[in-house]
Scaffold this motif. Sequence first.
Motif, PDB file in Angstrom:
ATOM      1  N   ASP A  78      43.765 -29.377 -35.512  1.00  0.00           N
ATOM      2  CA  ASP A  78      43.804 -28.551 -34.295  1.00  0.00           C
ATOM      3  C   ASP A  78      44.832 -29.113 -33.311  1.00  0.00           C
ATOM      4  N   ILE A  79      44.885 -30.445 -33.231  1.00  0.00           N
ATOM      5  CA  ILE A  79      45.845 -31.082 -32.328  1.00  0.00           C
ATOM      6  C   ILE A  79      47.268 -30.743 -32.772  1.00  0.00           C
ATOM      7  N   ARG A  80      47.474 -30.772 -34.089  1.00  0.00           N
ATOM      8  CA  ARG A  80      48.794 -30.437 -34.637  1.00  0.00           C
ATOM      9  C   ARG A  80      49.183 -29.007 -34.224  1.00  0.00           C
ATOM     10  N   LEU A  81      48.223 -28.092 -34.355  1.00  0.00           N
ATOM     11  CA  LEU A  81      48.508 -26.693 -33.989  1.00  0.00           C
ATOM     12  C   LEU A  81      48.812 -26.576 -32.495  1.00  0.00           C
ATOM     13  N   PHE A  82      48.059 -27.319 -31.697  1.00  0.00           N
ATOM     14  CA  PHE A  82      48.267 -27.303 -30.240  1.00  0.00           C
ATOM     15  C   PHE A  82      49.690 -27.748 -29.913  1.00  0.00           C
ATOM     16  N   HIS A 108      43.423 -43.038 -41.313  1.00  0.00           N
ATOM     17  CA  HIS A 108      44.233 -42.750 -42.507  1.00  0.00           C
ATOM     18  C   HIS A 108      44.724 -41.309 -42.485  1.00  0.00           C
ATOM     19  N   GLU A 109      43.845 -40.433 -42.019  1.00  0.00           N
ATOM     20  CA  GLU A 109      44.209 -39.016 -41.908  1.00  0.00           C
ATOM     21  C   GLU A 109      45.401 -38.861 -40.957  1.00  0.00           C
ATOM     22  N   LEU A 110      45.356 -39.575 -39.848  1.00  0.00           N
ATOM     23  CA  LEU A 110      46.444 -39.494 -38.872  1.00  0.00           C
ATOM     24  C   LEU A 110      47.752 -39.981 -39.487  1.00  0.00           C
ATOM     25  N   GLN A 111      47.665 -41.073 -40.219  1.00  0.00           N
ATOM     26  CA  GLN A 111      48.880 -41.615 -40.839  1.00  0.00           C
ATOM     27  C   GLN A 111      49.470 -40.606 -41.814  1.00  0.00           C
ATOM     28  N   ARG A 112      48.604 -39.912 -42.579  1.00  0.00           N
ATOM     29  CA  ARG A 112      49.115 -38.910 -43.523  1.00  0.00           C
ATOM     30  C   ARG A 112      49.750 -37.746 -42.763  1.00  0.00           C
ATOM     31  N   LEU A 113      49.156 -37.421 -41.622  1.00  0.00           N
ATOM     32  CA  LEU A 113      49.617 -36.257 -40.855  1.00  0.00           C
ATOM     33  C   LEU A 113      50.975 -36.492 -40.185  1.00  0.00           C
ATOM     34  N   ILE A 114      51.236 -37.721 -39.780  1.00  0.00           N
ATOM     35  CA  ILE A 114      52.499 -37.944 -39.057  1.00  0.00           C
ATOM     36  C   ILE A 114      53.665 -38.251 -40.001  1.00  0.00           C
ATOM     37  N   GLU A 115      53.378 -38.307 -41.304  1.00  0.00           N
ATOM     38  CA  GLU A 115      54.466 -38.499 -42.261  1.00  0.00           C
ATOM     39  C   GLU A 115      54.872 -37.142 -42.801  1.00  0.00           C
ATOM     40  N   PRO A 116      56.103 -36.771 -42.862  1.00  0.00           N
ATOM     41  CA  PRO A 116      57.261 -37.514 -42.386  1.00  0.00           C
ATOM     42  C   PRO A 116      57.580 -37.217 -40.917  1.00  0.00           C
TER      43      PRO A 116
END
Length: 420
Positions: A78-82, A108-116
């Motif tokens: 949701d944060i990504r969409l925001f 770990h989820e955050l790390q996957r989300l900010i790559e790349p």
Amino acid sequence: MTTIPTGVKKNLLRSLSVAPEGFDRTCLMPQPLTRCPSRISSLALDISGRCNLACRYCAESATQPKNRPPMEPGQLKDIRLFMLKQGQELASFRLGSGEPMLNKPLLHELQRLIEPGFPVSGARRPEVFITTNGTLIEKDDIDWLAASGWNVKISIDGPASVHDRWRVFPGGNGTHSRISGIVRVLAEKMPEKFSVTAVLAAGSDPEKVFGALASLGVRRIELVPAVHEDPAIPPQNEDIERYGEFIDRYVERAAASETGLPQLVRFSNRVARIMGYDNSYVQCGAGRNFVGVGPEGEFYPCFRFIGVKAYRMGSIAAGLDSRLADSFRKGPARPWSERNTCTKCWAAPLCGGPCFAVTELFGPGEGEPLPLQCAFTLIESHGAWRLFDTLQKQSPEKLLAYLPSALRNHEKAYRTGQTT
Ligand code: SF4
Ligand code: SF4
């Protein structure tokens, strides 16, 4: 609002309130703050909603609701969409408030989300700053954190004799033996990206605290005074005087370029500001370019306000409430040039004004700063001027050592609209 009886001796504050000879603040005045509406470029996430310790000076436990749910992985999406909707490049995430290591799956989820890149593929990778009490870090986590590229900060208050008085498990046992080895290993594995914060409470000797942390190999140390409604907990007058003596000695050691002297983070920032880097009318971008996000996606100006309903300013689902954000900027987060004590303070461009959270939640009222915090800031500012003045006359090239982090901060602040 809780008013803290600070008890800072008037004559001590008075002597610190006199500008050092030769100091002229007129050329250090920041550019006025932009009046543009807030655009969020950094988020401070309370991912766990709680802490596993019972530190005796914890100020957040006095204001934050005790039982908050942890963030769910779906909330990161949701944060990504925001952020995508806002069309703003995200500069950083901060993880703290509760103990973030209580929610390792989300890390770990955050790390996957900010790559790349986040939120737009190919965009600059957001920086992550995690502050932890270190007690839940296991061997695997050390390797993972060291490889993550994140900035890791552990809260440790110096030697066991000091630390264990304050930083305890709910049963009352100290946590020093659990974390000191972890601090040593992280300091060795990631010297550039690792730092510690030590809270100075009543009776803490800054020299001992600093020495103990240096002996663990830590390169960057932040010392901050405890703030608490119990007047016996924050540093007392003799502790403030001891801090002044400690800074005097630190200035001598820094002027002599002592080998291996760790960086005192807040002090170094003030030296940089004397040279005109990163001077600002505000202490931070809380409610301007970053917000704290509570475990249910609700927005507050920063971590310290999470759960204090009067400061809520929207949510991930509803977006930032621009009317509430605007009134926060004009009121609790107004610049130091609109605060009585600060306008008369010689060190204001080196300080940036008071922490909004401390002022609002614990200050004396009317947006005026807490004298205890001013005393620490003024001691550091006097020391920073002495170091600058000495080096400028004797070996100005040594001042370059204070530039890189300032330049990095300045570049980051410029990129994220935090400064003009
Ligand atoms: S908050 Fe900073 S600028 Fe304001 S009076 Fe205190 S030291 Fe000076
Ligand atoms: S308001 Fe205070 S606690 Fe919040 S981000 Fe700013 S300096 Fe930190």
